[in-house]
Design a protein around this motif. Structure first.
Motif, PDB file in Angstrom:
ATOM      1  N   CYS A 164      -4.558   5.857  -1.521  1.00  0.00           N
ATOM      2  CA  CYS A 164      -3.644   4.806  -1.383  1.00  0.00           C
ATOM      3  C   CYS A 164      -3.684   4.320  -2.758  1.00  0.00           C
ATOM      4  O   CYS A 164      -4.545   4.056  -3.708  1.00  0.00           O
ATOM      5  N   SER A 165      -2.604   3.562  -3.158  1.00  0.00           N
ATOM      6  CA  SER A 165      -2.275   3.040  -4.551  1.00  0.00           C
ATOM      7  C   SER A 165      -3.352   1.694  -4.724  1.00  0.00           C
ATOM      8  O   SER A 165      -3.831   1.442  -5.852  1.00  0.00           O
ATOM      9  N   CYS A 166      -3.966   1.288  -3.730  1.00  0.00           N
ATOM     10  CA  CYS A 166      -4.826   0.093  -3.901  1.00  0.00           C
ATOM     11  C   CYS A 166      -6.203   0.520  -4.347  1.00  0.00           C
ATOM     12  O   CYS A 166      -7.039  -0.147  -4.375  1.00  0.00           O
ATOM     13  N   GLY A 167      -6.338   1.741  -4.274  1.00  0.00           N
ATOM     14  CA  GLY A 167      -7.811   2.264  -4.558  1.00  0.00           C
ATOM     15  C   GLY A 167      -8.881   2.002  -3.698  1.00  0.00           C
ATOM     16  O   GLY A 167      -9.864   1.829  -3.936  1.00  0.00           O
ATOM     17  N   ASP A 168      -8.338   1.873  -2.307  1.00  0.00           N
ATOM     18  CA  ASP A 168      -9.227   1.426  -1.115  1.00  0.00           C
ATOM     19  C   ASP A 168      -9.972   0.312  -1.417  1.00  0.00           C
ATOM     20  O   ASP A 168     -10.956  -0.232  -0.920  1.00  0.00           O
ATOM     21  N   HIS A 211       1.046  -1.108  -0.033  1.00  0.00           N
ATOM     22  CA  HIS A 211       0.047   0.144   0.061  1.00  0.00           C
ATOM     23  C   HIS A 211       0.877   1.281   0.040  1.00  0.00           C
ATOM     24  O   HIS A 211       1.668   1.310   0.819  1.00  0.00           O
ATOM     25  N   HIS A 212       0.786   1.879  -1.047  1.00  0.00           N
ATOM     26  CA  HIS A 212       1.305   3.178  -0.951  1.00  0.00           C
ATOM     27  C   HIS A 212       0.838   4.489  -0.724  1.00  0.00           C
ATOM     28  O   HIS A 212      -0.291   4.626  -1.525  1.00  0.00           O
ATOM     29  N   PHE A 213       0.723   5.079   0.526  1.00  0.00           N
ATOM     30  CA  PHE A 213      -0.094   6.214   0.810  1.00  0.00           C
ATOM     31  C   PHE A 213       0.640   7.455   0.429  1.00  0.00           C
ATOM     32  O   PHE A 213       1.550   7.696   0.764  1.00  0.00           O
ATOM     33  N   LYS A 214      -0.161   8.428  -0.339  1.00  0.00           N
ATOM     34  CA  LYS A 214       0.460   9.627  -0.388  1.00  0.00           C
ATOM     35  C   LYS A 214      -0.654  10.754  -0.904  1.00  0.00           C
ATOM     36  O   LYS A 214      -1.660  10.463  -1.370  1.00  0.00           O
ATOM     37  N   ASP A 215      -0.542  11.873  -0.123  1.00  0.00           N
ATOM     38  CA  ASP A 215      -1.575  12.685  -0.226  1.00  0.00           C
ATOM     39  C   ASP A 215      -2.966  12.504   0.194  1.00  0.00           C
ATOM     40  O   ASP A 215      -4.125  12.994  -0.709  1.00  0.00           O
ATOM     41  N   GLY A 216      -3.264  11.478   1.059  1.00  0.00           N
ATOM     42  CA  GLY A 216      -4.376  11.143   1.430  1.00  0.00           C
ATOM     43  C   GLY A 216      -5.062   9.984   0.614  1.00  0.00           C
ATOM     44  O   GLY A 216      -6.218   9.780   0.565  1.00  0.00           O
TER      45      GLY A 216
END
Length: 211
Positions: free
Chosen positions: A205-209, A198-203
């Motif tokens: 996540c890369s998984c698209g929730d 999971h890559h979290f950036k600027d609120g």
């Protein structure tokens, strides 16, 4: 199917039923999984969690007793973060770390900021234990990845990527917590849980929730 479904297949079906709230098919998958007497404690935990999410505490207790009777134990949630070439390990609600007091104080500050500025409200539905609401909130606040995040914010230089590894699947509330941290503290986080990165950036996540 041209062959009998294995425990892994029923587990995958059960997991999908939980995501899509298909209780009817989920019940069938849960019963099939229990009938297979799998030696994987994760399967019992998955079934137990599905029952707990529906408030079926008697069924939860039966699954736990069956698991205990098979000599299996649930793996405790554990997270790791590397700082200064040293690996720091955190278990849920752990206070054994030498900087424990400082970590919990920092975590309280983080949580307060997210509540005030980000509108964070703990989602206690992710605590699958038959306990009071207040204790559910405390359990969420003590999840191992949050302790690791607090430690990272304390000791990693500003702007440094925070990398965390977790042995279990990150819960939905902690997933929201991580998104808010990335936004309101301006830090990128990478959390490798039991399912994916999971890559979290600027609120975001890369998984698209969807994890």
């Amino acid at each position: 199917m041209p062959f009998e479904p294995t425990a892994e297949i029923w587990s995958a079906i059960l997991g999908a039923c939980r995501v899509h709230s298909n209780k009817e098919l989920g019940e069938i998958a849960a019963q099939k999984l229990l009938q297979l007497n799998s030696l994987n404690p994760g399967n019992y935990v998955l079934v137990s969690n599905v029952f707990a999410a529906s408030g079926r505490w008697k069924d939860v207790e039966q699954v736990r007793m069956k698991m205990k009777g098979s000599g299996l134990k649930k793996t405790p949630g554990c997270s790791w973060i590397e700082i200064g070439n040293k690996l720091h390990t955190f278990i849920a609600r752990d206070k054994s770390h030498p900087n424990s007091d400082e970590i919990y104080q920092k975590l309280a500050q983080i949580t307060e900021k997210l509540e005030i500025e980000g509108g964070y409200v703990p989602q206690t539905k992710f605590v699958l234990h038959n306990v009071e609401e207040e204790e559910k909130v405390e359990m969420l606040y003590g999840h191992s990845e949050r302790l690791a995040i607090a430690y990272g914010l304390l000791y990693l230089p500003v702007g440094t990527l925070i990398r965390i590894t977790k042995n279990l699947r990150i819960c939905g509330d902690c997933h929201t917590f991580c998104k808010l941290v990335s936004r309101f503290f301006g830090r990128e986080l990478v959390v490798r849980d039991a399912n994916r990165f999971h890559h979290f950036k600027d609120g975001v996540c890369s998984c698209g929730d969807f994890w």
